[in-house]
Design an enzyme around this catalytic site. Structure first.
Site, PDB file in Angstrom:
ATOM      1  CG  HIS A  35      -1.076  -8.382  -0.292  1.00  0.00           C
ATOM      2  ND1 HIS A  35      -0.620  -7.101  -0.100  1.00  0.00           N
ATOM      3  CD2 HIS A  35      -2.363  -8.246  -0.691  1.00  0.00           C
ATOM      4  CE1 HIS A  35      -1.584  -6.233  -0.386  1.00  0.00           C
ATOM      5  NE2 HIS A  35      -2.651  -6.915  -0.771  1.00  0.00           N
ATOM      6  CE1 TYR A  63      -3.224  -2.840   0.202  1.00  0.00           C
ATOM      7  CE2 TYR A  63      -3.171  -2.731   2.594  1.00  0.00           C
ATOM      8  CZ  TYR A  63      -3.618  -3.328   1.429  1.00  0.00           C
ATOM      9  OH  TYR A  63      -4.461  -4.390   1.496  1.00  0.00           O
TER      10      TYR A  63
HETATM   11  P1  NAD Z   1     -13.310   0.201   1.301  1.00  0.00           P
HETATM   12  O1  NAD Z   1     -14.436  -0.503   0.658  1.00  0.00           O
HETATM   13  O2  NAD Z   1     -13.161   0.098   2.748  1.00  0.00           O
HETATM   14  O3  NAD Z   1     -13.378   1.720   0.822  1.00  0.00           O
HETATM   15  C1  NAD Z   1     -12.424   2.658   1.188  1.00  0.00           C
HETATM   16  C2  NAD Z   1     -12.816   4.024   0.637  1.00  0.00           C
HETATM   17  O4  NAD Z   1     -14.006   4.448   1.292  1.00  0.00           O
HETATM   18  C3  NAD Z   1     -11.767   5.087   0.942  1.00  0.00           C
HETATM   19  O5  NAD Z   1     -11.792   6.031  -0.118  1.00  0.00           O
HETATM   20  C4  NAD Z   1     -12.284   5.715   2.210  1.00  0.00           C
HETATM   21  O6  NAD Z   1     -11.794   7.021   2.365  1.00  0.00           O
HETATM   22  C5  NAD Z   1     -13.776   5.692   1.963  1.00  0.00           C
HETATM   23  N1  NAD Z   1     -14.605   5.715   3.186  1.00  0.00           N
HETATM   24  C6  NAD Z   1     -14.392   5.058   4.360  1.00  0.00           C
HETATM   25  N2  NAD Z   1     -15.374   5.346   5.240  1.00  0.00           N
HETATM   26  C7  NAD Z   1     -16.229   6.183   4.604  1.00  0.00           C
HETATM   27  C8  NAD Z   1     -17.433   6.817   4.985  1.00  0.00           C
HETATM   28  N3  NAD Z   1     -17.965   6.656   6.198  1.00  0.00           N
HETATM   29  N4  NAD Z   1     -18.060   7.608   4.074  1.00  0.00           N
HETATM   30  C9  NAD Z   1     -17.541   7.780   2.835  1.00  0.00           C
HETATM   31  N5  NAD Z   1     -16.399   7.210   2.406  1.00  0.00           N
HETATM   32  C10 NAD Z   1     -15.748   6.416   3.292  1.00  0.00           C
HETATM   33  O7  NAD Z   1     -11.980  -0.321   0.551  1.00  0.00           O
HETATM   34  P2  NAD Z   1     -10.496  -0.594   0.986  1.00  0.00           P
HETATM   35  O8  NAD Z   1      -9.878   0.529   1.720  1.00  0.00           O
HETATM   36  O9  NAD Z   1      -9.821  -1.085  -0.243  1.00  0.00           O
HETATM   37  O10 NAD Z   1     -10.609  -1.867   1.946  1.00  0.00           O
HETATM   38  C11 NAD Z   1     -10.484  -1.785   3.339  1.00  0.00           C
HETATM   39  C12 NAD Z   1      -9.165  -2.342   3.838  1.00  0.00           C
HETATM   40  O11 NAD Z   1      -9.149  -3.758   3.678  1.00  0.00           O
HETATM   41  C13 NAD Z   1      -7.912  -1.847   3.109  1.00  0.00           C
HETATM   42  O12 NAD Z   1      -7.505  -0.589   3.609  1.00  0.00           O
HETATM   43  C14 NAD Z   1      -6.959  -2.967   3.399  1.00  0.00           C
HETATM   44  O13 NAD Z   1      -6.453  -2.819   4.714  1.00  0.00           O
HETATM   45  C15 NAD Z   1      -7.854  -4.197   3.335  1.00  0.00           C
HETATM   46  N6  NAD Z   1      -7.884  -4.827   1.978  1.00  0.00           N
HETATM   47  C16 NAD Z   1      -7.066  -5.872   1.751  1.00  0.00           C
HETATM   48  C17 NAD Z   1      -7.041  -6.467   0.493  1.00  0.00           C
HETATM   49  C18 NAD Z   1      -6.120  -7.624   0.239  1.00  0.00           C
HETATM   50  O14 NAD Z   1      -5.473  -8.102   1.147  1.00  0.00           O
HETATM   51  N7  NAD Z   1      -6.011  -8.110  -0.966  1.00  0.00           N
HETATM   52  C19 NAD Z   1      -7.843  -5.978  -0.541  1.00  0.00           C
HETATM   53  C20 NAD Z   1      -8.692  -4.922  -0.262  1.00  0.00           C
HETATM   54  C21 NAD Z   1      -8.706  -4.358   1.004  1.00  0.00           C
END
Ligand code: NAD
Length: 319
Positions: free
Chosen positions: A123, A58
């Protein structure tokens, strides 16, 4: 009222039902200033979030370094937080070799300023040259890391759901503790549900990430790099606009929807500001106290029906 904590498989860990996804701290969804990052992490801890997830991928190590800086500046007691990071995926590509993942965990620990991580994930394993490498080389290397005390538990992550059964059917019991699935348990895609009985039967902890479908289910919409089809993006845009017209926020209801299934230990949401942390914690508390707006859920489901369970290709086999 405190945020609900849920058991993570057989690990003995109890995670806040909302977890802090730290990919936004790597500037993945737009620039995040250090002050906002510290404030977001501090607010999360104050409001009962105890789980933080990051990866060297990230922001090309930025997320890990920023999270490490935040946790040390705040002085969060180590035994009260659960930190997960990953290995095998980097800004310059994939490398799931034993040599690389063993080096990777040391680099991650230095950036995070920690002696150990609670969970170390491979990952996005669908990008390994073969999943057999994960089974025969990477997981055994991660067992050694576990034995050295650098990681307490081992996980695997990725998008296509069949990768999980492939690996879990082939590794010795107890060598993989957790899976992290993303974009498959939300209001537009519920396909992870089919896998839950299998995971439960094996005592595997389930982390479900991206309840907002990496920005699709937000009023601001997804970032440029989002891999969804234009059809899926436009359906989600329509759903967000529908909610807004009714004075509702699609992100709140989408998060609540993902939180409803208690077989999922924690729902990881990416957060970059104290305001987002507050909104997401409030959404979880409202769900516990009042429940979800079922009428609105049905309306959103109707708008998203043509794209129900639509996903995108990910990995060597699928690209
Ligand atoms: P998400 O679906 O959580 O969306 C994140 C987006 O939504 C960001 O732009 C954030 O600013 C926004 N957001 C958060 N809360 C909000 C709210 N209340 N209102 C409006 N917008 C809001 O997607 P993500 O960040 O990709 O996934 C969450 C976490 O999961 C990642 O940060 C990561 O730690 C993990 N993840 C891991 C993998 C993997 O291992 N392959 C893949 C995806 C995500």
């Amino acid at each position: 009222m405190a945020m609900e904590r849920r058991e993570l498989g057989n690990t003995g860990l109890r995670l806040s039902c909302v977890g802090f996804g730290a990919s936004p701290l790597g500037n993945v969804f737009g620039r995040v200033y250090p002050v906002a990052a510290v404030a977001a992490v501090r607010r999360a801890l104050d409001l009962g979030i105890n789980f933080f997830d990051t990866s060297p991928y990230y922001g090309g190590t930025v997320s890990e370094a920023v999270l490490g800086e935040c946790l040390s500046e705040i002085g969060a007691p180590r035994e009260e937080i659960v930190v997960s990071t990953k290995c095998g995926r980097y800004a310059d590509g994939f490398d799931f070799s034993a040599e690389r993942v063993s080096r990777s965990v040391d680099e991650s620990l230095a950036r995070l300023k920690l002696d150990y991580v609670d969970i170390l994930h491979c990952h996005d394993i669908e990008f390994a040259p073969s999943l057999d490498q994960i089974v025969n080389e990477t997981i055994p290397a991660l067992q050694k890391i576990k034995e050295k005390g650098k990681a307490r538990f081992i996980g695997i992550t990725g998008l296509p759901l069949q990768i999980f059964t492939y690996v879990l059917d082939r590794v010795p019991p107890g060598s993989v503790d957790v899976i992290l699935s993303y974009c498959h348990y939300g209001i537009n895609d519920l396909t992870l549900a089919d896998l839950l009985p299998y995971l439960k039967s094996k005592g595997i902890g389930v982390i479900s990430a991206s309840p907002l479908a990496m920005g699709l289910l937000t009023e601001n919409g997804p970032p440029e790099w989002h891999p969804a089809s234009e059809e899926l993006k436009s359906a989600c845009r329509a759903a967000a606009a529908h909610c807004k017209k009714k004075g509702k926020n699609i992100s709140k209801v989408a998060l609540q929807y993902s939180l409803m299934n208690k077989e999922i230990s924690t729902v990881l949401v990416g957060m970059n500001s104290p305001e987002q942390v507050e909104e997401n914690v409030a959404a979880a508390l409202e769900l516990s106290n009042v429940g979800i707006d079922e009428g609105l859920v049905r309306e959103i489901e109707e708008i998203l029906e043509p794209v129900k369970n639509q996903t995108w290709p990910s990995g060597i086999q699928e690209s």
